[in-house]
Design an enzyme around this catalytic site. Structure first.
Site: not given
Ligand code: PMP
Length: 421
Positions: A133, A210, A213, A236, A376
């Site tokens: 991303h 990261d 997700q 999220k 993104c």
């Protein structure tokens, strides 16, 4: 989940029973942002109605209560991701967390006791992957530009899979930072983090994860993963916007200079200089997003009460249903892992001759919300020969029926736009 359990979960999310364009909403955009359960909204409201006060400052009782609730939320979030309380730094989101880290690292390079350890400069390398991303790419491009370091990346193949054969060649004595996504927001593929961590640590490089997700969708244990830093966003994972987390290993956070400076992060200040508190406060200058942090605490309590393993299993079934259903539609190109291979509960795809925006509009007319565009991740799309794709992403409250609705919608769109495979 049993159908009854799923119904009970869904009844906690008021947005799910709204109507869009005359249809009941089919929300398949949780990868962009999740819906919020009443328990989270209530926790934030309760704080604002009964305890609202300045944390870490006032000598009065309300401030003490507010501070306790605020710090309890930090402890709850820490437990949720397998971290220590003082390893959780509040930020406004993952983007802010990754930028904070990249700037703190370049501040470290310019002097101080730990300068050598964090130094990134000419000849040094920062490694990312081609599927990042932009939030886990551009801060590292900028750090490289500020310091004269070189940015390298692990490429992906035509199917979007990371070319891990290259890892040994790419992680060398020159590598200082390895920044990688845990789960791709476009492909739903899970990165084999252990491989990155083992090789990075063998050469003394820092690993930045990261977890945007993964934290919302999988049981996460950051200590077990042995990453050095991680970032994720509250919005999220059932919490409001404006709150996120930078995780860092305790001893690293305490050795790293701050990025933002000001109130609430100091011990002693003179007209010439200042000394800083230990982590996490040294990274939390100024008034914090207190009610949002408390809401994030309530959000992870909600997720824990349902059970992260059960949520992950539910979403994996939906992810497979998406992958199988999309693969079976003529003219659809499924991106990322093939049906039957491991993926989380999301799927992106492209249809030759139908622009993702047209497809998104067609689905929206039926009340089906999906994400269209490059999500993104422009370099990833470019590598796959695309400028955009359509993504359906699920969460704990998503149902098989919704996925079926969506798959019918895609089939009908292809007929409607007259695309012949
Ligand atoms: N990384 C990934 C993998 C993401 O999916 C996102 C959100 N789309 C981000 C980083 C950035 O998160 P935020 O916009 O909440 O800062």
């Amino acid at each position: 989940f049993t159908p009854q359990e799923l119904e009970r979960v869904r009844s906690d999310f008021p947005t799910l029973s709204t109507e869009v364009n005359g249809h009941s909403l089919t929300y398949l955009d949780s990868g962009a942002t999740s819906q919020k359960p009443l328990a989270v909204l209530d926790a934030e409201r309760r704080y604002l109605v009964t305890e609202n006060s300045a944390v870490h400052r006032g000598a009065h009782s309300l401030a003490a209560e507010a501070t306790e609730t605020f710090e309890n939320a930090r402890a709850t979030v820490a437990r949720f991701v397998g971290a220590g309380e003082d390893e959780i730094v509040w930020t406004s989101g993952a983007t802010a967390a990754l930028n904070l880290l990249a700037y703190s690292l370049s501040n470290a390079g310019s002097g101080g006791a730990d300068a050598e350890r964090f130094r990134v400069g000419p000849g040094d390398e920062i490694l990312v992957t081609e599927l990042e991303h932009h939030a886990n790419l551009i801060p590292w491009q900028q750090l490289a530009a500020r310091t004269g370091a070189t940015l390298r990346f692990v490429p992906i193949d035509d199917d979007g899979a990371l070319d891990l054969d290259d890892l040994d060649r790419l992680i060398t004595e020159r590598t200082k930072i390895v920044a990688v996504t845990h789960v791709s927001n476009v492909l739903g593929a899970v990165t084999p983090i252990e491989l990155f961590v083992a090789r990075a640590h063998a050469v003394g490089a820092l690993v930045v994860l990261d977890a945007c997700q993964s934290a919302p969708h999988l049981a996460l244990d950051l200590h077990a993963l042995d990453v050095d830093f991680a970032a994720f966003s509250g919005h999220k994972m059932l919490a409001p916007t404006g709150i996120g987390v930078l995780y860092g290993r305790r001893e690293l956070l305490n050795a790293l200079p701050p990025f933002l400076t000001g109130g609430s992060m100091i011990t002693t200040v003179t007209m010439e200089s200042a000394e800083f508190l230990p982590a996490p406060q040294r990274f939390e200058a100024g008034t914090q997003p207190v009610s949002q942090a408390i809401a994030l605490g309530a959000a992870v309590d909600y997720l824990s009460s349902v059970g992260m393993d059960r949520i992950a299993a539910h979403e994996e079934l939906l992810g497979q249903q998406l992958a199988e259903g999309l693969s079976a539609i003529d003219g659809v190109r499924l991106l990322g892992p093939a049906a039957g291979e491991r993926r989380t509960g999301l799927a992106s795809f492209a249809v030759a001759d139908i622009h993702a925006h047209d497809l998104g509009q067609f689905l929206d007319d039926r009340g089906i919300a999906v994400r269209v565009g490059h999500h993104c991740a422009q370099p990833l799309h470019r590598r796959l020969g695309l400028t955009s794709s359509t993504r359906a992403s699920t969460y704990l409250y998503s149902t098989e029926n919704e996925v079926d609705e969506f798959l019918s919608g895609v089939t009908d769109a292809i007929t409607f736009f007259g695309v012949r495979p």
